[in-house]
Motif scaffolding. Structure first.
Motif, PDB file in Angstrom:
ATOM      1  N   ILE A   4       0.857  -1.190   0.000  1.00  0.00           N
ATOM      2  CA  ILE A   4       0.000   0.000   0.000  1.00  0.00           C
ATOM      3  C   ILE A   4       0.888   1.233   0.000  1.00  0.00           C
ATOM      4  N   LYS A   5       0.584   2.174  -0.883  1.00  0.00           N
ATOM      5  CA  LYS A   5       1.328   3.427  -0.925  1.00  0.00           C
ATOM      6  C   LYS A   5       0.717   4.414   0.056  1.00  0.00           C
ATOM      7  N   GLY A   6       1.565   5.120   0.794  1.00  0.00           N
ATOM      8  CA  GLY A   6       1.074   6.100   1.744  1.00  0.00           C
ATOM      9  C   GLY A   6       0.916   5.521   3.141  1.00  0.00           C
ATOM     10  N   PRO A   7       0.597   6.368   4.129  1.00  0.00           N
ATOM     11  CA  PRO A   7       0.481   5.914   5.523  1.00  0.00           C
ATOM     12  C   PRO A   7      -0.667   4.927   5.705  1.00  0.00           C
ATOM     13  N   HIS A   8      -0.367   3.802   6.356  1.00  0.00           N
ATOM     14  CA  HIS A   8      -1.397   2.787   6.574  1.00  0.00           C
ATOM     15  C   HIS A   8      -1.019   1.944   7.787  1.00  0.00           C
ATOM     16  N   SER A   9      -1.983   1.214   8.261  1.00  0.00           N
ATOM     17  CA  SER A   9      -1.773   0.302   9.374  1.00  0.00           C
ATOM     18  C   SER A   9      -1.371  -1.072   8.869  1.00  0.00           C
ATOM     19  N   ARG A  10      -0.693  -1.831   9.712  1.00  0.00           N
ATOM     20  CA  ARG A  10      -0.571  -3.258   9.444  1.00  0.00           C
ATOM     21  C   ARG A  10      -1.959  -3.887   9.617  1.00  0.00           C
ATOM     22  N   MET A  11      -2.172  -5.019   8.957  1.00  0.00           N
ATOM     23  CA  MET A  11      -3.511  -5.616   8.923  1.00  0.00           C
ATOM     24  C   MET A  11      -3.418  -7.057   9.397  1.00  0.00           C
ATOM     25  N   TYR A  12      -4.088  -7.364  10.509  1.00  0.00           N
ATOM     26  CA  TYR A  12      -3.880  -8.619  11.221  1.00  0.00           C
ATOM     27  C   TYR A  12      -5.061  -9.575  11.036  1.00  0.00           C
ATOM     28  N   GLU A  13      -4.745 -10.782  10.603  1.00  0.00           N
ATOM     29  CA  GLU A  13      -5.757 -11.806  10.356  1.00  0.00           C
ATOM     30  C   GLU A  13      -5.650 -12.910  11.402  1.00  0.00           C
ATOM     31  N   ALA A  14      -6.808 -13.225  12.054  1.00  0.00           N
ATOM     32  CA  ALA A  14      -6.852 -14.291  13.050  1.00  0.00           C
ATOM     33  C   ALA A  14      -7.456 -15.580  12.494  1.00  0.00           C
ATOM     34  N   LEU A  15      -8.206 -15.502  11.399  1.00  0.00           N
ATOM     35  CA  LEU A  15      -8.845 -16.643  10.755  1.00  0.00           C
ATOM     36  C   LEU A  15      -9.570 -17.517  11.785  1.00  0.00           C
ATOM     37  N   HIS A  16     -10.394 -16.849  12.587  1.00  0.00           N
ATOM     38  CA  HIS A  16     -11.222 -17.530  13.597  1.00  0.00           C
ATOM     39  C   HIS A  16     -10.398 -18.403  14.536  1.00  0.00           C
ATOM     40  N   GLY A  17      -9.269 -17.872  14.983  1.00  0.00           N
ATOM     41  CA  GLY A  17      -8.446 -18.572  15.964  1.00  0.00           C
ATOM     42  C   GLY A  17      -7.423 -19.519  15.372  1.00  0.00           C
ATOM     43  N   VAL A  18      -7.491 -19.775  14.063  1.00  0.00           N
ATOM     44  CA  VAL A  18      -6.505 -20.659  13.428  1.00  0.00           C
ATOM     45  C   VAL A  18      -5.122 -20.025  13.471  1.00  0.00           C
ATOM     46  N   ILE A  46     -10.993  -1.051  10.798  1.00  0.00           N
ATOM     47  CA  ILE A  46     -10.314  -1.813  11.852  1.00  0.00           C
ATOM     48  C   ILE A  46      -9.196  -2.643  11.215  1.00  0.00           C
ATOM     49  N   ASN A  47      -8.193  -2.991  12.025  1.00  0.00           N
ATOM     50  CA  ASN A  47      -7.027  -3.715  11.484  1.00  0.00           C
ATOM     51  C   ASN A  47      -6.881  -5.125  12.042  1.00  0.00           C
ATOM     52  N   LEU A  48      -8.021  -5.753  12.335  1.00  0.00           N
ATOM     53  CA  LEU A  48      -8.049  -7.163  12.738  1.00  0.00           C
ATOM     54  C   LEU A  48      -9.328  -7.775  12.167  1.00  0.00           C
ATOM     55  N   MET A  49      -9.224  -8.985  11.610  1.00  0.00           N
ATOM     56  CA  MET A  49     -10.415  -9.644  11.086  1.00  0.00           C
ATOM     57  C   MET A  49     -10.513 -11.092  11.549  1.00  0.00           C
ATOM     58  N   ARG A  50     -11.773 -11.585  11.563  1.00  0.00           N
ATOM     59  CA  ARG A  50     -12.128 -12.957  11.913  1.00  0.00           C
ATOM     60  C   ARG A  50     -11.562 -13.354  13.273  1.00  0.00           C
ATOM     61  N   TRP A  51     -11.977 -12.581  14.260  1.00  0.00           N
ATOM     62  CA  TRP A  51     -11.514 -12.764  15.639  1.00  0.00           C
ATOM     63  C   TRP A  51     -12.342 -13.810  16.395  1.00  0.00           C
ATOM     64  N   ASN A  52     -13.489 -14.228  15.867  1.00  0.00           N
ATOM     65  CA  ASN A  52     -14.379 -15.142  16.577  1.00  0.00           C
ATOM     66  C   ASN A  52     -13.849 -16.577  16.510  1.00  0.00           C
ATOM     67  N   GLU A  53     -13.427 -17.127  17.648  1.00  0.00           N
ATOM     68  CA  GLU A  53     -12.938 -18.499  17.668  1.00  0.00           C
ATOM     69  C   GLU A  53     -14.103 -19.480  17.613  1.00  0.00           C
ATOM     70  N   PRO A  54     -13.890 -20.682  17.062  1.00  0.00           N
ATOM     71  CA  PRO A  54     -15.000 -21.626  16.912  1.00  0.00           C
ATOM     72  C   PRO A  54     -15.337 -22.356  18.200  1.00  0.00           C
ATOM     73  N   ASP A  55     -16.609 -22.791  18.294  1.00  0.00           N
ATOM     74  CA  ASP A  55     -17.010 -23.662  19.398  1.00  0.00           C
ATOM     75  C   ASP A  55     -16.719 -25.114  19.014  1.00  0.00           C
ATOM     76  N   ALA A  56     -17.222 -26.052  19.798  1.00  0.00           N
ATOM     77  CA  ALA A  56     -16.915 -27.465  19.561  1.00  0.00           C
ATOM     78  C   ALA A  56     -17.419 -27.953  18.207  1.00  0.00           C
ATOM     79  N   SER A  57     -18.478 -27.313  17.697  1.00  0.00           N
ATOM     80  CA  SER A  57     -19.039 -27.723  16.408  1.00  0.00           C
ATOM     81  C   SER A  57     -18.358 -27.036  15.230  1.00  0.00           C
ATOM     82  N   GLY A  58     -17.424 -26.113  15.525  1.00  0.00           N
ATOM     83  CA  GLY A  58     -16.737 -25.380  14.470  1.00  0.00           C
ATOM     84  C   GLY A  58     -17.368 -24.064  14.110  1.00  0.00           C
ATOM     85  N   LYS A  59     -18.473 -23.696  14.776  1.00  0.00           N
ATOM     86  CA  LYS A  59     -19.155 -22.433  14.493  1.00  0.00           C
ATOM     87  C   LYS A  59     -18.490 -21.290  15.258  1.00  0.00           C
ATOM     88  N   PRO A  60     -18.127 -20.178  14.583  1.00  0.00           N
ATOM     89  CA  PRO A  60     -17.507 -19.049  15.299  1.00  0.00           C
ATOM     90  C   PRO A  60     -18.398 -18.520  16.418  1.00  0.00           C
TER      91      PRO A  60
END
Length: 374
Positions: A202-216, A324-338
Protein backbone atom coordinates in the motif's frame (compact mmCIF):
# COMPACT_ATOMS: atom_id res chain seq x y z
CA UNK A 1 -13.60 3.49 19.43
CA UNK A 2 -11.70 3.05 22.69
CA UNK A 3 -14.22 0.31 23.53
CA UNK A 4 -13.43 -1.53 20.27
CA UNK A 5 -9.72 -1.29 21.03
CA UNK A 6 -10.20 -2.52 24.61
CA UNK A 7 -12.26 -5.45 23.31
CA UNK A 8 -9.27 -6.68 21.32
CA UNK A 9 -8.87 -4.80 18.02
CA UNK A 10 -5.32 -3.36 17.79
CA UNK A 11 -6.41 -0.23 15.91
CA UNK A 12 -9.63 1.49 14.83
CA UNK A 13 -10.11 4.79 13.00
CA UNK A 14 -13.10 6.67 11.64
CA UNK A 15 -14.63 9.78 10.18
CA UNK A 16 -18.20 10.94 10.84
CA UNK A 17 -19.90 13.85 9.08
CA UNK A 18 -23.15 15.44 10.15
CA UNK A 19 -24.78 18.49 8.52
CA UNK A 20 -21.50 20.16 7.58
CA UNK A 21 -19.54 19.16 10.69
CA UNK A 22 -16.73 16.59 10.50
CA UNK A 23 -15.21 14.47 13.27
CA UNK A 24 -12.16 12.24 12.84
CA UNK A 25 -10.54 10.02 15.40
CA UNK A 26 -8.49 6.91 16.07
CA UNK A 27 -7.77 4.51 18.92
CA UNK A 28 -5.04 1.93 19.39
CA UNK A 29 -2.01 0.97 17.35
CA UNK A 30 -1.15 0.48 13.69
CA UNK A 31 1.70 -1.90 14.57
CA UNK A 32 1.51 -4.21 17.59
CA UNK A 33 5.29 -4.74 17.61
CA UNK A 34 6.40 -1.10 17.59
CA UNK A 35 3.36 0.50 19.21
CA UNK A 36 3.06 2.98 16.33
CA UNK A 37 -0.32 4.68 16.83
CA UNK A 38 -3.11 4.39 14.30
CA UNK A 39 -4.27 7.67 12.71
CA UNK A 40 -7.63 8.77 11.26
CA UNK A 41 -6.20 9.61 7.84
CA UNK A 42 -4.57 6.25 7.18
CA UNK A 43 -5.20 4.29 4.00
CA UNK A 44 -7.03 0.99 4.20
CA UNK A 45 -7.80 -1.98 1.99
CA UNK A 46 -11.57 -1.43 1.89
CA UNK A 47 -12.62 -4.78 0.45
CA UNK A 48 -16.11 -5.10 -1.01
CA UNK A 49 -16.83 -1.39 -0.74
CA UNK A 50 -15.18 -1.63 -4.17
CA UNK A 51 -18.43 -3.19 -5.44
CA UNK A 52 -20.25 0.15 -5.23
CA UNK A 53 -17.55 1.73 -7.42
CA UNK A 54 -17.82 -1.09 -9.96
CA UNK A 55 -21.61 -0.91 -9.97
CA UNK A 56 -21.51 2.87 -10.51
CA UNK A 57 -19.17 2.37 -13.48
CA UNK A 58 -21.57 -0.17 -15.00
CA UNK A 59 -24.50 2.24 -14.51
CA UNK A 60 -22.58 4.95 -16.38
CA UNK A 61 -22.37 2.59 -19.34
CA UNK A 62 -26.07 1.84 -18.99
CA UNK A 63 -26.69 5.60 -19.26
CA UNK A 64 -24.69 5.68 -22.50
CA UNK A 65 -26.64 2.80 -23.98
CA UNK A 66 -23.67 0.43 -24.10
CA UNK A 67 -25.03 -1.93 -21.43
CA UNK A 68 -28.62 -3.12 -20.93
CA UNK A 69 -29.32 -4.10 -17.32
CA UNK A 70 -31.74 -6.82 -18.36
CA UNK A 71 -29.71 -8.23 -21.25
CA UNK A 72 -28.10 -11.66 -20.82
CA UNK A 73 -24.44 -11.60 -19.85
CA UNK A 74 -23.73 -14.28 -22.45
CA UNK A 75 -24.44 -11.73 -25.16
CA UNK A 76 -21.53 -9.63 -23.91
CA UNK A 77 -19.18 -12.36 -22.65
CA UNK A 78 -20.08 -15.55 -24.58
CA UNK A 79 -16.73 -17.22 -23.90
CA UNK A 80 -16.79 -16.57 -20.16
CA UNK A 81 -20.47 -17.46 -19.59
CA UNK A 82 -21.53 -19.76 -22.42
CA UNK A 83 -24.69 -21.76 -22.99
CA UNK A 84 -27.93 -21.67 -21.03
CA UNK A 85 -26.40 -19.86 -18.07
CA UNK A 86 -25.19 -17.06 -20.31
CA UNK A 87 -28.70 -16.75 -21.77
CA UNK A 88 -30.50 -16.73 -18.39
CA UNK A 89 -28.23 -14.54 -16.25
CA UNK A 90 -28.63 -10.80 -16.80
CA UNK A 91 -26.36 -7.90 -15.93
CA UNK A 92 -28.82 -6.89 -13.19
CA UNK A 93 -28.58 -10.34 -11.62
CA UNK A 94 -24.80 -9.98 -11.37
CA UNK A 95 -25.16 -6.56 -9.75
CA UNK A 96 -27.68 -7.67 -7.12
CA UNK A 97 -26.29 -11.18 -6.52
CA UNK A 98 -29.30 -13.09 -7.87
CA UNK A 99 -27.27 -14.79 -10.64
CA UNK A 100 -26.95 -18.07 -8.75
CA UNK A 101 -23.21 -18.15 -9.52
CA UNK A 102 -21.37 -19.17 -6.32
CA UNK A 103 -18.35 -17.46 -4.81
CA UNK A 104 -14.92 -18.66 -5.95
CA UNK A 105 -13.02 -17.81 -2.73
CA UNK A 106 -12.99 -21.33 -1.28
CA UNK A 107 -11.60 -22.67 -4.58
CA UNK A 108 -8.93 -19.99 -4.97
CA UNK A 109 -7.96 -20.57 -1.31
CA UNK A 110 -8.62 -24.32 -0.98
CA UNK A 111 -7.06 -24.74 2.46
CA UNK A 112 -9.94 -22.65 3.90
CA UNK A 113 -12.02 -25.79 3.51
CA UNK A 114 -9.86 -27.34 6.25
CA UNK A 115 -11.26 -24.86 8.83
CA UNK A 116 -11.00 -25.07 11.82
CA UNK A 117 -7.78 -27.11 11.49
CA UNK A 118 -4.40 -25.40 11.59
CA UNK A 119 -3.92 -26.07 7.87
CA UNK A 120 -6.66 -23.57 6.98
CA UNK A 121 -4.25 -20.66 6.67
CA UNK A 122 -1.91 -22.32 4.16
CA UNK A 123 -3.61 -20.78 1.11
CA UNK A 124 -3.33 -17.28 2.58
CA UNK A 125 0.45 -17.63 2.76
CA UNK A 126 0.79 -19.45 -0.57
CA UNK A 127 -1.12 -16.73 -2.44
CA UNK A 128 0.53 -13.63 -0.98
CA UNK A 129 2.29 -12.80 -4.25
CA UNK A 130 0.32 -14.90 -6.74
CA UNK A 131 -1.02 -13.10 -9.80
CA UNK A 132 -4.51 -14.42 -10.49
CA UNK A 133 -6.28 -13.83 -13.80
CA UNK A 134 -9.96 -12.79 -13.56
CA UNK A 135 -10.91 -15.49 -16.07
CA UNK A 136 -9.45 -18.30 -13.95
CA UNK A 137 -11.29 -17.08 -10.84
CA UNK A 138 -14.55 -16.73 -12.77
CA UNK A 139 -14.09 -20.27 -14.10
CA UNK A 140 -13.75 -21.54 -10.51
CA UNK A 141 -17.06 -19.94 -9.59
CA UNK A 142 -18.87 -21.19 -12.68
CA UNK A 143 -17.53 -24.74 -12.22
CA UNK A 144 -18.83 -24.97 -8.64
CA UNK A 145 -22.35 -26.21 -7.79
CA UNK A 146 -24.85 -23.37 -8.44
CA UNK A 147 -25.93 -21.30 -5.44
CA UNK A 148 -29.45 -20.93 -6.88
CA UNK A 149 -31.50 -20.39 -10.00
CA UNK A 150 -30.84 -17.20 -12.00
CA UNK A 151 -33.16 -14.44 -10.78
CA UNK A 152 -34.37 -16.34 -7.72
CA UNK A 153 -34.51 -14.64 -4.31
CA UNK A 154 -33.04 -14.55 -1.84
CA UNK A 155 -29.88 -14.10 -3.83
CA UNK A 156 -26.52 -15.36 -2.59
CA UNK A 157 -23.62 -12.93 -2.22
CA UNK A 158 -20.78 -13.83 -4.58
CA UNK A 159 -17.55 -12.14 -5.59
CA UNK A 160 -17.68 -14.00 -8.92
CA UNK A 161 -20.48 -11.67 -10.02
CA UNK A 162 -18.29 -8.58 -9.68
CA UNK A 163 -15.31 -10.07 -11.46
CA UNK A 164 -17.68 -10.72 -14.37
CA UNK A 165 -18.82 -7.10 -14.21
CA UNK A 166 -15.19 -6.03 -14.40
CA UNK A 167 -14.79 -8.08 -17.57
CA UNK A 168 -18.01 -6.56 -18.93
CA UNK A 169 -16.62 -3.06 -18.40
CA UNK A 170 -13.47 -3.99 -20.29
CA UNK A 171 -15.53 -5.43 -23.14
CA UNK A 172 -17.68 -2.32 -23.67
CA UNK A 173 -15.13 0.43 -22.88
CA UNK A 174 -11.92 -0.94 -24.38
CA UNK A 175 -10.04 0.00 -21.19
CA UNK A 176 -9.21 -2.16 -18.21
CA UNK A 177 -11.94 -2.01 -15.58
CA UNK A 178 -9.51 -0.48 -13.10
CA UNK A 179 -8.59 2.29 -15.55
CA UNK A 180 -12.21 3.05 -16.36
CA UNK A 181 -13.33 3.11 -12.70
CA UNK A 182 -10.39 5.35 -11.80
CA UNK A 183 -11.13 7.92 -14.52
CA UNK A 184 -14.91 7.92 -14.39
CA UNK A 185 -15.83 7.11 -10.79
CA UNK A 186 -12.89 7.86 -8.48
CA UNK A 187 -11.78 11.05 -10.24
CA UNK A 188 -15.36 12.20 -10.91
CA UNK A 189 -16.07 11.99 -7.18
CA UNK A 190 -12.95 14.05 -6.42
CA UNK A 191 -11.24 11.34 -4.36
CA UNK A 192 -7.56 12.00 -3.69
CA UNK A 193 -6.49 8.88 -1.78
CA UNK A 194 -8.44 6.08 -3.48
CA UNK A 195 -6.84 3.71 -6.01
CA UNK A 196 -6.46 0.14 -7.14
CA UNK A 197 -3.08 -1.15 -5.92
CA UNK A 198 -0.41 -1.70 -8.56
CA UNK A 199 1.66 -4.02 -6.38
CA UNK A 200 1.43 -5.93 -3.10
CA UNK A 201 2.28 -2.90 -0.94
CA UNK A 202 0.00 0.00 0.00
CA UNK A 203 1.33 3.43 -0.93
CA UNK A 204 1.07 6.10 1.74
CA UNK A 205 0.48 5.91 5.52
CA UNK A 206 -1.40 2.79 6.57
CA UNK A 207 -1.77 0.30 9.37
CA UNK A 208 -0.57 -3.26 9.44
CA UNK A 209 -3.51 -5.62 8.92
CA UNK A 210 -3.88 -8.62 11.22
CA UNK A 211 -5.76 -11.81 10.36
CA UNK A 212 -6.85 -14.29 13.05
CA UNK A 213 -8.84 -16.64 10.76
CA UNK A 214 -11.22 -17.53 13.60
CA UNK A 215 -8.45 -18.57 15.96
CA UNK A 216 -6.50 -20.66 13.43
CA UNK A 217 -3.79 -17.97 13.32
CA UNK A 218 -2.73 -17.23 16.91
CA UNK A 219 -1.37 -14.67 17.41
CA UNK A 220 -2.94 -12.92 14.39
CA UNK A 221 -0.58 -12.56 11.43
CA UNK A 222 0.20 -9.43 9.40
CA UNK A 223 -1.22 -9.64 5.86
CA UNK A 224 -0.88 -5.99 4.89
CA UNK A 225 1.52 -6.90 2.04
CA UNK A 226 -0.63 -8.88 -0.42
CA UNK A 227 -1.26 -9.21 -4.16
CA UNK A 228 -4.94 -8.27 -4.52
CA UNK A 229 -5.39 -9.79 -7.99
CA UNK A 230 -7.66 -12.40 -6.40
CA UNK A 231 -10.47 -9.88 -5.97
CA UNK A 232 -9.75 -6.60 -7.82
CA UNK A 233 -13.11 -5.30 -9.17
CA UNK A 234 -14.87 -7.06 -6.32
CA UNK A 235 -12.79 -5.91 -3.36
CA UNK A 236 -9.42 -4.52 -4.41
CA UNK A 237 -9.52 -0.78 -3.66
CA UNK A 238 -7.40 1.14 -1.16
CA UNK A 239 -9.01 4.29 0.28
CA UNK A 240 -9.37 6.53 3.32
CA UNK A 241 -12.38 7.16 5.55
CA UNK A 242 -12.52 10.76 4.30
CA UNK A 243 -12.66 9.61 0.67
CA UNK A 244 -15.34 7.01 1.38
CA UNK A 245 -17.60 9.56 3.06
CA UNK A 246 -17.07 11.91 0.15
CA UNK A 247 -17.81 9.17 -2.39
CA UNK A 248 -21.10 8.00 -0.91
CA UNK A 249 -22.21 11.59 -0.38
CA UNK A 250 -21.52 12.36 -4.06
CA UNK A 251 -23.20 9.15 -5.20
CA UNK A 252 -26.42 9.77 -3.26
CA UNK A 253 -26.47 13.39 -4.46
CA UNK A 254 -26.38 12.41 -8.13
CA UNK A 255 -22.75 13.39 -8.65
CA UNK A 256 -21.47 10.02 -9.89
CA UNK A 257 -24.45 8.54 -11.75
CA UNK A 258 -27.78 10.10 -12.75
CA UNK A 259 -30.76 10.16 -10.40
CA UNK A 260 -32.50 7.51 -12.47
CA UNK A 261 -29.43 5.27 -12.28
CA UNK A 262 -29.27 5.81 -8.52
CA UNK A 263 -32.94 4.79 -8.27
CA UNK A 264 -32.06 1.54 -10.04
CA UNK A 265 -29.15 0.98 -7.64
CA UNK A 266 -31.53 1.44 -4.70
CA UNK A 267 -34.00 -1.22 -5.86
CA UNK A 268 -33.23 -3.95 -3.34
CA UNK A 269 -33.81 -7.68 -3.12
CA UNK A 270 -33.13 -10.05 -0.23
CA UNK A 271 -29.60 -11.49 -0.39
CA UNK A 272 -27.89 -13.98 1.92
CA UNK A 273 -24.66 -12.38 3.13
CA UNK A 274 -21.48 -14.33 3.84
CA UNK A 275 -22.25 -14.34 7.57
CA UNK A 276 -25.53 -16.16 6.83
CA UNK A 277 -27.86 -13.23 7.51
CA UNK A 278 -30.36 -11.96 4.93
CA UNK A 279 -29.92 -8.33 3.94
CA UNK A 280 -31.49 -5.83 1.53
CA UNK A 281 -29.13 -5.40 -1.43
CA UNK A 282 -29.48 -3.23 -4.52
CA UNK A 283 -27.04 -2.78 -7.38
CA UNK A 284 -23.79 -2.54 -5.44
CA UNK A 285 -25.52 -0.89 -2.49
CA UNK A 286 -26.53 -2.30 0.90
CA UNK A 287 -29.62 -0.80 2.58
CA UNK A 288 -29.50 -0.50 6.38
CA UNK A 289 -32.60 0.53 8.36
CA UNK A 290 -31.99 1.94 11.83
CA UNK A 291 -34.37 2.46 14.73
CA UNK A 292 -35.06 6.15 14.98
CA UNK A 293 -32.34 7.66 12.80
CA UNK A 294 -33.31 6.78 9.26
CA UNK A 295 -32.27 4.67 6.29
CA UNK A 296 -28.59 4.37 5.38
CA UNK A 297 -26.95 3.26 2.15
CA UNK A 298 -23.42 2.00 1.61
CA UNK A 299 -21.35 -1.14 1.90
CA UNK A 300 -18.86 -2.91 4.07
CA UNK A 301 -15.71 -4.75 3.15
CA UNK A 302 -13.14 -7.15 4.52
CA UNK A 303 -9.97 -8.62 3.14
CA UNK A 304 -7.29 -10.48 5.05
CA UNK A 305 -6.65 -8.41 8.16
CA UNK A 306 -8.73 -5.33 7.31
CA UNK A 307 -12.40 -4.45 7.81
CA UNK A 308 -14.25 -1.29 6.76
CA UNK A 309 -17.84 -0.08 6.95
CA UNK A 310 -19.13 3.04 5.15
CA UNK A 311 -22.77 4.13 5.43
CA UNK A 312 -24.49 7.38 4.48
CA UNK A 313 -28.02 8.41 5.46
CA UNK A 314 -30.47 8.73 2.59
CA UNK A 315 -30.47 12.54 2.86
CA UNK A 316 -26.66 12.56 2.64
CA UNK A 317 -26.22 14.61 5.81
CA UNK A 318 -25.00 11.91 8.18
CA UNK A 319 -22.06 9.82 6.96
CA UNK A 320 -19.84 7.35 8.77
CA UNK A 321 -16.80 5.33 7.75
CA UNK A 322 -15.03 3.04 10.22
CA UNK A 323 -11.87 0.93 9.70
CA UNK A 324 -10.31 -1.81 11.85
CA UNK A 325 -7.03 -3.72 11.48
CA UNK A 326 -8.05 -7.16 12.74
CA UNK A 327 -10.42 -9.64 11.09
CA UNK A 328 -12.13 -12.96 11.91
CA UNK A 329 -11.51 -12.76 15.64
CA UNK A 330 -14.38 -15.14 16.58
CA UNK A 331 -12.94 -18.50 17.67
CA UNK A 332 -15.00 -21.63 16.91
CA UNK A 333 -17.01 -23.66 19.40
CA UNK A 334 -16.91 -27.47 19.56
CA UNK A 335 -19.04 -27.72 16.41
CA UNK A 336 -16.74 -25.38 14.47
CA UNK A 337 -19.16 -22.43 14.49
CA UNK A 338 -17.51 -19.05 15.30
CA UNK A 339 -18.53 -17.84 18.75
CA UNK A 340 -19.77 -14.40 19.75
CA UNK A 341 -16.96 -12.09 20.95
CA UNK A 342 -16.88 -8.78 22.90
CA UNK A 343 -15.51 -7.12 19.74
CA UNK A 344 -18.89 -7.77 18.08
CA UNK A 345 -20.72 -5.80 20.79
CA UNK A 346 -18.14 -3.02 20.83
CA UNK A 347 -18.36 -2.59 17.06
CA UNK A 348 -22.16 -2.57 17.15
CA UNK A 349 -22.03 0.20 19.75
CA UNK A 350 -19.54 2.19 17.67
CA UNK A 351 -21.60 1.80 14.48
CA UNK A 352 -24.74 2.91 16.30
CA UNK A 353 -22.98 5.94 17.77
CA UNK A 354 -21.49 6.89 14.41
CA UNK A 355 -24.82 6.53 12.61
CA UNK A 356 -27.25 7.81 15.21
CA UNK A 357 -25.34 9.65 17.91
CA UNK A 358 -25.97 7.06 20.60
CA UNK A 359 -24.32 3.78 21.48
CA UNK A 360 -27.17 1.35 22.14
CA UNK A 361 -25.36 -1.96 22.83
CA UNK A 362 -28.45 -3.92 21.73
CA UNK A 363 -27.95 -2.83 18.13
CA UNK A 364 -26.72 -5.62 15.86
CA UNK A 365 -23.52 -5.15 13.90
CA UNK A 366 -23.75 -4.53 10.17
CA UNK A 367 -23.54 -7.92 8.37
CA UNK A 368 -20.18 -8.75 6.84
CA UNK A 369 -20.57 -9.02 3.09
CA UNK A 370 -17.11 -9.35 1.71
CA UNK A 371 -14.50 -12.15 1.46
CA UNK A 372 -14.82 -14.48 4.40
CA UNK A 373 -14.84 -18.17 5.17
CA UNK A 374 -17.48 -19.93 3.04
Amino acid sequence: MDGVHRAGVPGVFAEVRDAGRTWRGASGVADVDTGRPVGPGMRQRVGSITKTFTAAAVMQQVERGRIDLDAPIGGYLPRLVPGERGRKITVRMLLNHTSGIPDYIRYAFPSLQAFPSGAASKSLDDNRFRQFRPAELIEMGLAAPPAGEPGATPGVYSNTNYLLLGQLLEQVTGATAEEYITRNVIERAGLRHTAFPTGPRIKGPHSRMYEALHGVIDPPRDYSVYNMSWVMTGAGLVSTMEDLNRFYGKLLDGGVVTRSSLAQMQRTVPVVALDGSTIEYGLGLHKVETEGCGTFWGHDGTVWGAGTTSLTRADGKRRMSVAINLMRWNEPDASGKPQHHPIDDALATLHRQAMCGDGDPRTKAVPRLSPSLP
